[in-house]
Scaffold this motif. Sequence first.
Motif, short mmCIF file in Angstrom:
data_model
loop_
_atom_site.label_atom_id
_atom_site.label_comp_id
_atom_site.label_asym_id
_atom_site.label_seq_id
_atom_site.Cartn_x
_atom_site.Cartn_y
_atom_site.Cartn_z
N GLY A 126 26.92 10.44 42.32
CA GLY A 126 26.25 9.96 42.89
C GLY A 126 24.74 9.41 42.87
O GLY A 126 24.54 8.31 43.05
N ASN A 127 24.56 10.84 42.60
CA ASN A 127 22.92 10.58 42.10
C ASN A 127 22.03 9.10 42.75
O ASN A 127 21.56 9.00 42.16
CB ASN A 127 22.46 9.98 40.30
N MET A 128 21.82 10.23 44.08
CA MET A 128 20.66 8.98 45.17
C MET A 128 19.98 10.09 45.69
O MET A 128 19.99 10.98 45.76
CB MET A 128 21.28 8.57 46.03
N ARG A 171 28.70 -2.83 49.57
CA ARG A 171 28.72 -1.47 49.15
C ARG A 171 27.58 -1.73 47.61
O ARG A 171 28.47 -2.17 47.00
CB ARG A 171 30.43 -0.66 48.87
N PHE A 183 26.76 -0.44 44.03
CA PHE A 183 26.22 -0.06 43.14
C PHE A 183 24.85 0.44 42.10
O PHE A 183 24.37 -0.58 41.92
CB PHE A 183 27.66 0.32 42.53
N GLY A 236 21.42 2.11 45.98
CA GLY A 236 22.58 1.97 45.71
C GLY A 236 23.43 3.82 45.32
O GLY A 236 21.50 4.18 44.82
N VAL A 237 24.38 4.06 45.52
CA VAL A 237 24.82 4.63 44.81
C VAL A 237 24.85 4.87 42.95
O VAL A 237 25.47 3.97 42.53
CB VAL A 237 26.36 5.08 44.65
N GLY A 238 24.20 5.68 42.63
CA GLY A 238 24.02 5.61 41.46
C GLY A 238 25.02 6.90 40.87
O GLY A 238 25.71 8.14 40.92
#
Lengths: 281, 316
Positions: free
Chosen positions: A214-216, B155, B157, B182-184
């Motif tokens: 997810g890389n946050m 949601r 991204f 956001g989710v990467g």
Amino acid sequence: MRLISFLPGLLVVLILFGLYYKSRGILGLKPLTSLLFGSEWKPLKGSFGFFPFILGTFWVTLTAMILAVPVSLLTAIYLSEYAPRSVRGAAKSFVDLLSGIPSVVFGVWGVLMVVPFVAKLAGWLGTYSSGYSVLSGAVVLAIMVFPTIILVCLEVFAAVPRDLRDASLALGATRWETVKHVVLRKGAPGVFAAVVLGFSRAFGETMAVLMVVGNMAQVPKSLFDSAYPLPALIANNYGEMMSVPLYDSALMLAALVLLLVVLVFNLGARITLTRIERRVE
Amino acid sequence: MKKTLVLILAVLAATGAAFAQAAPPVVQGKVSLSGAWALYPMAVKWAEEFRKIHPQVQIDVQAGGAGKGLTDALTGMVDIGLVSRDIQPAEVAKGAFPLAVTKDGVVATISAKNPLMAAIKSKGLTRAAFIDIWITGKPLTWGQALGTPDKQPVRVFTRSDACGAAETWAAFLGKRQEDLGGVGVYGDPGLADAARRDPLAIGYNNINFAYDAKTLKPIEGLEIVPIDLDGNGRIDPAESIYATRDDITTAIAGNKYPSPPARDLYFVTKGKPANPAVVAFIKWVLAEGQAFVPETGYIPLAKDKLAAGLARLTGK
């Protein structure tokens, strides 16, 4: 000969020095504590906080080991002590195969299978998760670490002398008691070494984890939150190094921190290992 | 028999020499390119077509992201870096010499399973709504984004890798990639897949990853979010430009889609190129090469922009 055997050790020192040299730029400008414990990551505004990345690495690795260690240890015990020879051979070649799969394949598989599964799991538990989370990273990582731990443990158990087992069984102990009190006790240092080897791989694993985690840049609060481990930070942003001032320096520092963490961990493991060895003898 | 053979050879040699004189000087050498995924298919097409005219030139194209292309070009690893975002002043200071070669764009994408599809299609989202979604970072419902009472969460991204698409989308919202929440997810296809799977998700993609190259429609399971450009709360016929890849590229060429998220794509060299093969290739791309742009799914640059590029290249 002696010189050559020193070479690998020297290489680590050289890499450490090189990384330190390259990260001086940022170390000279910011106090180390604000770098390590700051949690804002906005390189263009000049704030470099590594805390979310360090904790991301920590949680993903720890969860992976919690998943991987019991399963691989029990697998190794079954294969070494209970399974018929044919099953052992077949299972061993399967595990060998597993260890040869490139990590990006695990990553793609993780995106297609593990991420949707974790999203569903979160739904069943009444929360929401995109699936790109600590747990997905840990599951993929655990599967990648299995072969290392299982294979090393098998070697360790094979090295426990047959006579010891026979003596224990002859005294009326059950198989499980023999495993618990003889095989595991005698093999403890080796099992510990296997876990450390697995851990070391888990810390640095990049591609597969990067693709599912997810890389946050945030400190994850639950297993279903996204995280951003250090290796992923380096891999994702390596391309931008030329454009932002201090960025290359910051990424080198990230690499240095990662290397130091692995080194400290290995060192700690080595010390514990010697202690266990002494106690067992 | 021998005499005829000699004669034929002599004639062949003579015509060969004559051709050599008539044709333009033979270009030979090697050209290497690396960088943006967004520009990669176009660069490959150009390389193929250029090699048909100048078979003596070897062209090597690799993909790996805009940042990598720029870094490779500046460190001299490749002759030409492919870059899908604007060039930063810091990069020009390091010797980056950018030439715009074509255009494409970034579009917001959602799952075809989105429960509010009808409202999204008829109302669209404003730039302000996009800023609420990606920048402000507070939890947001689809109702708040659309101005309806719906309570289902958006949601969000984004891309995890340093890339032109994210940088361009952020530029549209007045920010940089690091500010996008956001989710990467890694890579263009990864982001498309994440948006496709979650009915409440929103992401963004390069045009060539949002539309199917064969059918020219949005790829299976994905829909494009129309942008409410004038902010009047509905999508007018003039804002309805997303049905096929041809529609959106025509709209970008006619400046009906804002820029950014439409953007120029660049060839970047370290300083003005000197290698004759590289110069010949870039010149060809800026002139005859533009003929292959629409069929590959990109938008040709305006004539005066191409001419300005050529003038900068030749130093006039």
